[in-house]
Design an enzyme around this catalytic site. Structure first.
Site, PDB file in Angstrom:
ATOM      1  N   GLU A 362       0.059   2.638   8.410  1.00  0.00           N
ATOM      2  CA  GLU A 362      -0.953   1.033   8.233  1.00  0.00           C
ATOM      3  C   GLU A 362      -2.590   1.597   8.141  1.00  0.00           C
ATOM      4  O   GLU A 362      -2.948   0.448   7.246  1.00  0.00           O
ATOM      5  CB  GLU A 362      -0.053  -0.200   8.641  1.00  0.00           C
ATOM      6  CG  GLU A 362       0.801   0.005   9.656  1.00  0.00           C
ATOM      7  CD  GLU A 362       2.023  -0.007   8.238  1.00  0.00           C
ATOM      8  OE1 GLU A 362       1.525  -0.539   7.309  1.00  0.00           O
ATOM      9  OE2 GLU A 362       3.465   0.283   8.330  1.00  0.00           O
ATOM     10  N   HIS A 447       8.823   1.188  -1.808  1.00  0.00           N
ATOM     11  CA  HIS A 447       8.742   2.468  -0.147  1.00  0.00           C
ATOM     12  C   HIS A 447      10.282   3.269  -1.335  1.00  0.00           C
ATOM     13  O   HIS A 447      10.427   4.182  -0.399  1.00  0.00           O
ATOM     14  CB  HIS A 447       9.923   0.873   0.307  1.00  0.00           C
ATOM     15  CG  HIS A 447       9.074   0.114   0.974  1.00  0.00           C
ATOM     16  ND1 HIS A 447       8.899  -0.852   0.460  1.00  0.00           N
ATOM     17  CD2 HIS A 447       7.748   0.299   2.378  1.00  0.00           C
ATOM     18  CE1 HIS A 447       8.020  -1.586   1.448  1.00  0.00           C
ATOM     19  NE2 HIS A 447       7.240  -0.443   2.349  1.00  0.00           N
TER      20      HIS A 447
END
Length: 725
Positions: A362, A447
Site C-alpha cells: 500500500e 490485479h
C-alpha cells in the site's frame, strides 16, 4: 518517435526530444557491473528537494516553449531526482487552459552540466482540443458515469462524488472529458468507488478504474509477532506516532466508511508503552502490525534508494486500521494521502488485513502516485499493481522477520485457501493471473495483468528453475522455455525503481516498461553489462520483446528463445504467425507488439478507432503538429517463387483539405520507398493496398511504415492485416 520542431530547435538547440528508446548516453556505469547505490540517486534533504522543485517551476515556461508546447499549456513541477553524478530528472504534470491533462505528464532529463539530453513523454508533443466548453453539464456527465460504471454494481453518485472537467490525452487525439466518481458494490464492499472518464461532448466512456488501489482477497491478516515499534511519549502517556518516520500516525478508524476513514477516527493512546496482545480481541494488535509494516517500508526505501517517505519529502502519511465493516481490503488513497486497512470478514475469521507485505504494497502505491503515477487501468494499471507487489515483497526481505521470512508470495500470511493472494514466481497458478504477455493484457483486471511484471521481476531476480525461498517452494518457469540465472533481487529492485521514477509515465505499457528497465539497467550497470542482458532475457521469458545479444560473446545465445529477431520462416512459431503463407510475424497485430519495432506506441487496441479485423491495429500519426514515426519488421523472408507482394489495409482520416500531400505514410523496403500515401488518400473505411515485391524474391528484407506530419492539422493512418506472400 522523434519529433521535429523548428521552434524548439531555435529556443533550445541542445534539447533532444522523443521517448527514450535507446541506451542512455549519460550512463556513467562501468561495464564491470558495479552497482550505483541508491539506484543511482543522491540522498537529498526535504529543503533541498523543495528548492529543486521551485527551480523546476521557474524553468517550466522555458521548458514548455523549448518542447514546442502550445500557448494554452502549462507545466507544473511534480518531482526532481538527482543522480550521484549530478544529472537531473525533472517530472512535470501538464494543464491545458487551466484544466488538468490526464496523460500529459513528462520527464525532462539533464546531464551533470545542466544540458537537456532527452524527454520521456506520456503523450508526445503539443495538446490541442477544439474547445474547453463542454456540451454535457456536470450532472449529465455524472449520469453517464453511473451508466458506464463496470467495477461496481448499483452505481450511484453521492455528495462526496463529483465530475471534474479534464483533457483526456491517453489516446493519440486528446479530447475534452469529465472525470467522475461513482459509488457502489464492489471488491471493497458496498462503499466501493470507481472513477469513470466520459467524453464531454457525447458522454461516451473513455476509461474506468477503481479508486482504491489495494490488496483485495479472502484471507487472514496475522500480526507480525513480538516486534519493536516507534511511539511518542506525551504528558498523558504514549501514542502510536512514529516521529522517526515522518510523524506517521496510526489511528483507530472505528469503522468509518472507506470513503472517509477519519470520520470516527481516534488516536491510539495509553499510559504504558506496551501495545496489543497478538489477538484480534485487542484493537491495538492490528495497529501494531500497521505501524511496524509502514516503518519497515520507510526504512527499505531510505536504505535502498535514498528515498525519504512516500513523496520523498520526509513526511509520513496517516494510517487507519479497523476501516469500514467486513472489509477484506487494504488500500492507499492519494486524495487523502493516507492508508486504510480493513478487518476482514466472516470469510477469513474477521482478521485484519495488515500483513507486512500488505503494508509495503500500500505504501508503494503512494510512491507510484508520487512518481510515474501509472494510470490504474489497462497495461499501465497492471504495472501499477505489480510495482506494489514488487516493493511489498522487497520490504519483506528487508525486514528479515523470522516469523514472516521473505518470499515471492503475496499475502501468504492472510491464510488464503490456497495459501496466498498472488505468486510472483508462477502467477497463473491462481487460475486468474497472467504469467505471459498477450494482446488482451490491457483488458484484464489489473490485479491479474500485474502477473506479467511480477513474473518478469522474479525471473530477473532469481532466474529460472525450482528453489525454496522463505521456506516456500518457488518455480521460475519461463514462457519461452529458456534457462538463465538472475541478477539478484537487490539489483532487480534498483532497476525497477529507477525505471519507475525516471523513465515511466502515466501511460507506460509493457513494451515501454521493457524499454524503461533496459535504460535503467544501462544507467546502473553499463550498456554492455550482464545485468542489462539478463533483464532483456527476463522480459523475453514473459513474452515481452526478445533478448539482447549476450555481451559476453558479442552474439545472441544459440537458444531459439533468445533470438534477437523473429524467425523468417512463414510457418507458425512461438513468436506468433497466425496466417499460413504470410512471411510476416503478427501481421494482424493481434499479438500486440510481437515481431514489430515501433518508435511510439503505435500498435494498440484503443476503442477510439476501429481495427479492420480483430481488435488490434497500428495507429500512426494524428498529432496535428510536426512529427515523424516508424513501424518496422526485419528479417522477413520474401518468397522466392511466384509474384510476391505486400498487402495491407489502410484507413486515412484527415483534417486537411485538397489534394496537396501535407502528411505522408511511406512504405519502405530495405530503405527504398515503394509506395507513398497521404492526406489526399482519405477514405471512409479501410482500403486494401498492394505493393509489388518481385524485385526482392528470395531475399530477407526490412519492411518499414514511415509517417511524417507537418505543423498544421492532423492526419491519422490506420494499418491492419499486413501480409507478405
Amino acid at each position: 518517435m522523434s519529433r521535429k520542431n523548428a521552434l524548439a530547435a531555435a529556443v533550445a538547440a541542445a534539447l533532444t526530444l522523443g521517448t527514450v528508446t535507446v541506451v542512455a548516453t549519460q550512463s556513467t556505469a562501468a561495464a564491470s557491473s558495479t552497482a550505483r547505490p541508491g539506484a543511482g540517486f543522491k540522498a537529498v534533504s526535504a529543503d533541498v528537494r523543495a528548492e529543486a522543485l521551485r527551480t523546476a517551476d521557474r524553468e517550466a515556461a522555458a521548458v514548455a516553449k523549448a518542447l514546442g508546447l502550445g500557448a494554452d499549456e502549462r507545466l507544473v513541477a511534480k518531482d526532481v531526482l538527482v543522480d550521484t553524478d549530478g544529472a537531473r530528472h525533472v517530472r512535470y504534470d501538464r494543464t491545458y487552459r487551466g484544466l488538468p491533462v490526464i496523460g500529459g505528464d513528462l520527464v525532462v532529463h539533464y546531464d551533470k552540466n545542466g544540458k537537456s539530453t532527452s524527454t520521456t513523454w506520456a503523450h508526445q508533443g503539443a495538446i490541442k482540443v477544439a474547445g474547453t466548453t463542454p456540451k454535457l453539464s456536470g450532472s449529465d456527465a455524472s449520469a453517464a458515469a453511473v451508466k458506464h460504471a463496470k467495477h461496481v454494481k448499483n452505481a450511484r453518485t453521492e455528495a462526496a462524488d463529483g465530475s471534474t472537467l479534464v483533457v483526456y490525452a491517453v489516446g493519440k487525439v486528446p479530447v475534452l472529458a469529465y472525470r467522475s466518481t461513482v459509488t457502489g458494490e464492489g471488491e471493497s464492499g458496498p462503499g466501493s468507488r470507481e472513477a469513470v472518464i466520459v467524453d464531454a461532448g457525447s458522454g461516451a466512456p473513455l476509461d474506468q478504474y477503481e479508486l482504491h488501489q489495494g490488496v483485495t482477497g479472502t484471507g487472514n491478516g496475522v500480526t507480525a509477532g513480538q516486534v519493536s515499534i516507534e511511539t511518542t511519549q506525551s504528558a498523558g502517556g504514549y501514542t502510536l506516532t512514529d516521529a522517526s518516520h515522518g510523524g506517521t500516525i496510526v489511528y483507530d478508524s472505528y469503522n468509518s466508511p472507506q470513503s472517509n476513514p477519519k470520520q470516527n477516527a481516534r488516536t491510539f493512546s495509553k499510559s504504558t508503552n506496551s501495545w496489543g496482545t497478538g489477538s484480534t480481541s485487542s484493537r491495538e494488535s492490528a495497529a501494531v502490525d500497521a505501524s511496524y509494516g509502514l516503518a519497515k517500508t520507510w526504512d527499505f526505501y531510505q536504505s535502498a534508494f535514498n528515498r525519504a517517505g512516500i513523496r520523498n519529502d520526509g513526511r509520513g502519511a496517516p494510517a487507519y486500521v479497523h476501516v469500514d465493516s467486513s472489509l477484506l481490503n487494504a488500500f492507499y488513497d492519494d486524495s487523502c494521502f493516507c492508508m486504510s486497512f480493513g478487518d476482514g470478514s466472516s470469510q477469513n475469521g474477521n482478521t485484519p488485513v495488515t500483513a507486512l507485505d500488505v503494508a509495503g504494497h500500500e505504501m508503494s502505491h503512494g510512491v507510484t502516485a508520487a512518481t510515474a503515477n501509472l494510470n490504474y487501468s489497462g497495461e499501465s494499471g497492471g504495472l501499477n499493481e505489480a510495482t506494489s507487489d514488487i516493493f511489498g515483497t522487497m520490504v519483506e526481505f528487508y525486514a528479515n522477520n523470522a516469523g514472516d521470512p521473505g518470499d515471492y508470495y503475496i499475502g501468504e500470511k492472510l491464510n488464503m485457501g490456497n495459501g496466498y493472494l498472488r505468486r510472483m514466481d508462477n502467477p497463473a497458478v491462481d487460475g486468474n493471473s497472467l504469467s505471459c504477455y498477450s494482446s488482451n493484457a490491457g483488458s484484464v483486471d489489473v490485479h491479474y495483468s500485474s502477473g506479467i511484471a511480477n513474473h518478469f521481476f522474479y525471473l530477473a531476480a532469481e532466474g529460472t528453475g525450482a528453489k525454496t525461498i522463505g521456506g516456500l517452494p518457488h518455480n521460475g518457469t519461463p514462457c519461452n522455455g529458456d534457462s538463465f540465472t538472475g541478477i539478484g533481487r537487490d539489483k532487480a529492485a534498483a532497476v525497477w525503481y529507477r525505471a519507475l521514477t525516471t523513465y515511466m509515465t502515466s501511460t507506460t505499457n509493457y513494451s515501454s516498461a521493457r524499454t524503461a528497465t533496459l535504460q535503467a539497467a544501462a544507467d546502473l550497470y553499463g550498456t554492455n553489462s550482464q545485468e542489462r542482458y539478463l533483464i532483456s532475457k527476463a522480459w523475453a521469458a514473459v513474452s515481452v520483446g526478445t533478448a539482447l545479444p549476450d555481451p559476453g560473446t558479442g552474439s545472441p545465445s544459440p537458444s531459439p528463445s533468445t533470438s534477437t529477431s523473429p524467425a523468417p520462416s512463414p510457418s507458425p512459431s512461438s513468436t506468433g504467425n497466425p496466417n499460413p503463407g504470410n512471411a510476416l510475424t503478427n501481421g494482424s497485430f493481434e499479438q500486440g507488439t510481437t515481431g514489430w519495432t515501433q518508435s511510439d506506441s503505435d500498435i494498440t487496441n484503443s476503442t477510439l478507432q476501429a481495427a479492420h479485423g480483430g481488435t488490434w491495429y497500428a495507429w500512426m500519426m494524428g498529432y496535428g503538429t510536426s512529427a515523424i514515426e516508424s513501424l518496422s519488421q526485419s528479417n522477413i523472408a520474401v518468397p522466392a517463387t511466384g509474384s510476391p507482394k505486400l498487402t495491407f489495409w489502410l484507413k486515412v482520416s484527415t483534417q486537411e483539405s485538397g489534394t496537396t500531400a501535407y502528411d505522408t505514410l511511406k512504405v519502405n523496403v530495405n530503405g527504398t520507398t515503394l509506395a507513398t500515401y497521404s492526406n489526399a488518400n482519405a477514405s471512409a473505411g479501410y482500403v486494401q493496398k498492394t505493393v509489388d515485391l518481385s524485385a526482392y524474391k528470395g531475399r530477407s528484407v526490412k519492411l518499414e511504415f514511415a509517417g511524417t506530419e507537418d505543423a498544421y492539422l492532423a492526419t491519422v493512418f490506420l494499418i491492419d492485416d499486413v501480409a507478405i506472400g
